[in-house]
Write a protein that holds these residues in place. Structure first.
Motif, short mmCIF file in Angstrom:
data_model
loop_
_atom_site.label_atom_id
_atom_site.label_comp_id
_atom_site.label_asym_id
_atom_site.label_seq_id
_atom_site.Cartn_x
_atom_site.Cartn_y
_atom_site.Cartn_z
N GLY A 249 0.83 -1.19 0.00
CA GLY A 249 0.00 0.00 0.00
C GLY A 249 0.86 1.24 0.00
O GLY A 249 1.78 1.37 0.82
N SER A 250 0.58 2.17 -0.94
CA SER A 250 1.47 3.33 -1.08
C SER A 250 0.75 4.65 -0.85
O SER A 250 1.05 5.65 -1.47
N GLY A 251 -0.22 4.64 0.09
CA GLY A 251 -0.79 5.90 0.55
C GLY A 251 0.22 6.60 1.45
O GLY A 251 1.40 6.22 1.50
N PRO A 252 -0.19 7.64 2.18
CA PRO A 252 0.76 8.33 3.05
C PRO A 252 1.46 7.42 4.05
O PRO A 252 2.64 7.62 4.34
N ALA A 253 0.76 6.41 4.58
CA ALA A 253 1.37 5.50 5.55
C ALA A 253 2.45 4.65 4.90
O ALA A 253 3.59 4.58 5.37
N GLY A 254 2.10 3.98 3.80
CA GLY A 254 3.04 3.09 3.14
C GLY A 254 4.23 3.80 2.54
O GLY A 254 5.38 3.36 2.67
N SER A 255 3.97 4.92 1.87
CA SER A 255 5.06 5.66 1.23
C SER A 255 6.02 6.24 2.26
O SER A 255 7.23 6.26 2.05
N SER A 256 5.48 6.72 3.38
CA SER A 256 6.35 7.26 4.44
C SER A 256 7.20 6.16 5.05
O SER A 256 8.38 6.38 5.37
N ALA A 257 6.61 4.98 5.22
CA ALA A 257 7.38 3.84 5.73
C ALA A 257 8.47 3.45 4.75
O ALA A 257 9.64 3.24 5.11
N ALA A 258 8.10 3.33 3.46
CA ALA A 258 9.06 2.91 2.44
C ALA A 258 10.21 3.91 2.30
O ALA A 258 11.37 3.52 2.14
N GLU A 259 9.88 5.19 2.37
CA GLU A 259 10.92 6.22 2.27
C GLU A 259 11.93 6.09 3.41
O GLU A 259 13.15 6.12 3.19
N ARG B 98 6.04 6.23 9.29
CA ARG B 98 7.42 6.63 9.61
C ARG B 98 7.88 6.02 10.93
O ARG B 98 9.00 5.51 11.04
N MET B 99 7.01 6.07 11.96
CA MET B 99 7.40 5.53 13.27
C MET B 99 7.64 4.03 13.21
O MET B 99 8.58 3.52 13.82
N CYS B 100 6.80 3.32 12.46
CA CYS B 100 6.98 1.88 12.31
C CYS B 100 8.32 1.58 11.62
O CYS B 100 9.09 0.73 12.06
N ALA B 101 8.59 2.30 10.54
CA ALA B 101 9.83 2.08 9.79
C ALA B 101 11.05 2.44 10.63
O ALA B 101 12.08 1.74 10.59
N LEU C 133 -1.14 14.24 -3.55
CA LEU C 133 -0.33 14.00 -2.35
C LEU C 133 0.26 12.59 -2.36
O LEU C 133 1.48 12.41 -2.15
N ASP C 134 -0.59 11.59 -2.59
CA ASP C 134 -0.12 10.21 -2.55
C ASP C 134 0.91 9.94 -3.64
O ASP C 134 1.91 9.25 -3.41
N GLY C 135 0.67 10.50 -4.83
CA GLY C 135 1.61 10.31 -5.93
C GLY C 135 2.97 10.90 -5.62
O GLY C 135 4.01 10.31 -5.93
N TYR C 136 2.97 12.07 -4.98
CA TYR C 136 4.25 12.71 -4.64
C TYR C 136 5.02 11.86 -3.63
O TYR C 136 6.22 11.61 -3.81
N LEU C 137 4.35 11.43 -2.57
CA LEU C 137 5.03 10.63 -1.54
C LEU C 137 5.52 9.30 -2.09
O LEU C 137 6.63 8.85 -1.76
N ARG C 138 4.72 8.68 -2.95
CA ARG C 138 5.11 7.40 -3.56
C ARG C 138 6.34 7.58 -4.45
O ARG C 138 7.30 6.80 -4.37
N ASP C 139 6.30 8.59 -5.30
CA ASP C 139 7.43 8.82 -6.22
C ASP C 139 8.70 9.16 -5.45
O ASP C 139 9.80 8.75 -5.83
N LEU D 46 0.99 -3.32 11.11
CA LEU D 46 0.00 -2.52 10.40
C LEU D 46 0.18 -1.04 10.71
O LEU D 46 0.52 -0.67 11.84
N VAL D 47 -0.07 -0.20 9.71
CA VAL D 47 0.02 1.25 9.86
C VAL D 47 -1.17 1.91 9.16
O VAL D 47 -1.86 1.27 8.36
N GLY D 48 -1.40 3.19 9.44
CA GLY D 48 -2.45 3.93 8.76
C GLY D 48 -3.83 3.33 8.97
O GLY D 48 -4.15 2.81 10.03
N ASP D 49 -4.68 3.42 7.95
CA ASP D 49 -6.04 2.90 8.04
C ASP D 49 -6.07 1.40 8.32
O ASP D 49 -7.00 0.89 8.95
N ALA D 50 -5.08 0.67 7.83
CA ALA D 50 -5.02 -0.77 8.08
C ALA D 50 -4.94 -1.06 9.57
O ALA D 50 -5.48 -2.05 10.07
#
Length: 418
Positions: free
Chosen positions: A21-31, A312-315, A108-114, A288-292
């Motif tokens: 999942g690459s919404g704000p939660a997933g993208s922030s974790a991945a970053e 971010r905190m999880c990552a 927003l989501d596209g920017y964080l994902r990219d 799990l993070v975000g809505d999940a």
């Protein structure tokens, strides 16, 4: 069947983490993971997905997550609260530099994902549908997914072995189901994007509106939020059947009819919104993070900041507990993230849950709520809490005044009756 590890053609690092999942939660974790040098895979089923929500972000998120101004459609500095009897209370931010950011989620989501991908996360356009869960604490998880980027309508079935999984795939989380995280109640956010004539759009230049009343939501509120070239008009409710939602959306359209005259619907959206955290947010080496995880707040319905912050905190916990990827973290290690999250935000969720229970249960209590919002001290305390995510302690006199104001409003609205 090729694995992603084989496809990339390089020796994986000690720790491999999949973020689903690459919404704000997933993208922030991945970053965060990618910046730490951990081999990171970011799965997204639909790259142009736009979750229907108000799209409001607090000022602190802009600086904390280094967001560029060009992804913020509007800087809202005025809020209009409208009661069931159509009493209007205007709330204005006092400081010139303060604002609530209004964003389109696809932007927003596209920017964080990219950004996560540019920093080293391997972005995979795919649907995850199954996990093989290992029998011990060291063997890898196997993710079964269908990749959508190689020409086939059905997609291509592939697998990936990883050591840790972060589930950021929303309220209907597949990862939560696979890890048996337990269920939670959810609300539905329904929203129409309406493009207004230019002269009417000027009214919403830096203004957002919130409506309360049984006609627009029996347990939440409705909104008119300005975006780039349109307004988002929607409602949230626990009454999830289609007939009820259509009736409530008609209610907000009727209440705001004069201001929306001449508007054209350009998009209709609906999405489940969690009502409380899941019973289990870490199982094994899955978090799990975000809505999940269920991190949308009651009363305000805010979820974007808390989603990004939880990712971010999880990552950060994964990076810390794995010694920057040199060891595989345990379930106990990942639960440190939960402890830190609950310690930092647990009281916030309890307070907002109480406020929703008290103020959203009848039109009388909603009238009292809007009346209370007319007080400048209440406004300042509320906005400080929202914009900066820190509750600024009021002095004893101000605190006493706010308490008296709250009780007085409830009594005048006959809202304290059982």
């Amino acid at each position: 069947m090729l694995s992603v590890n084989e496809k990339i053609g390089r020796r994986p690092l000690t720790l491999r983490v999949a973020v689903v999942g690459s919404g704000p939660a997933g993208s922030s974790a991945a970053e965060t993971l990618a910046k730490a040098g951990i081999e990171t895979y970011l799965f997204e089923r639909k790259l142009d997905n736009a979750k229907p929500c108000g799209g409001a972000i607090p000022l602190c998120m802009v600086s904390e997550f280094d967001l560029p101004q060009n992804i913020i459609d509007r800087r809202v500095r005025k809020m209009k609260m409208i009661s069931p009897s159509n009493r209007e209370v205007d709330i204005n931010l006092e400081k010139e530099e303060e604002y609530i950011g209004m964003c389109r989620r696809e932007v927003l989501d596209g920017y964080l994902r990219d950004r996560a991908a540019k920093l080293g996360a391997n972005l995979i356009n795919a649907t995850v549908h199954k996990l093989d869960i290992p029998a011990n604490s060291t063997d890898p998880y196997t993710i079964h997914y269908v990749e959508h980027t190689e020409g086939s309508v059905q997609g291509i079935a592939k697998t990936l072995k990883v050591d840790v999984i972060v589930g950021a795939d929303g309220a209907n989380s597949r990862i939560a189901k696979e890890m048996d995280a337990g269920d939670y109640n959810y609300a539905i956010a329904f929203q129409e994007r309406i493009r207004l004539p230019q002269d009417r759009m000027i009214y919403y230049e830096d203004l957002a509106e919130m409506y309360v009343g049984d006609d627009v939501s029996p347990d939440f509120y409705a909104w008119v939020f300005p975006k780039y070239d349109h307004v988002a008009v929607g409602t949230g409710t626990m009454h999830v059947n289609k007939a009820s939602i259509k009736q409530l959306q008609a209610g907000i359209r009727a209440r705001a009819a004069r201001k929306l005259a001449g508007g054209k619907i350009i998009k209709v959206e609906a999405h489940p919104i969690p009502e409380h955290p899941r019973p289990r947010r870490v199982v094994g080496r899955i978090a799990l993070v975000g809505d999940a995880a269920g991190y949308v707040t009651k009363s305000s319905g805010e979820g974007i900041y808390f989603a990004a912050k939880s990712g971010r905190m999880c990552a950060e916990t994964i990076v810390e507990m794995s010694n920057a990827g040199s060891r595989i973290p345990t379930e106990a290690d990942l639960k440190v993230y939960i402890k830190r999250w609950d310690r930092k935000y647990g009281l916030t969720y309890k307070v907002l849950d109480l406020l929703q229970t008290v103020f959203y249960r009848s039109d009388a209590t909603r009238e009292a709520f809007v009346e209370m919002c007319d007080d400048i001290d209440v406004q300042r305390l509320t906005f400080d809490s929202y914009l900066y995510k820190t509750v600024v302690p009021a002095n004893p006199f101000t605190q006493l005044k706010i308490t008296a104001k709250t009780i007085g409003s409830l009594l005048r609205g006959n809202a304290l009756a059982p």
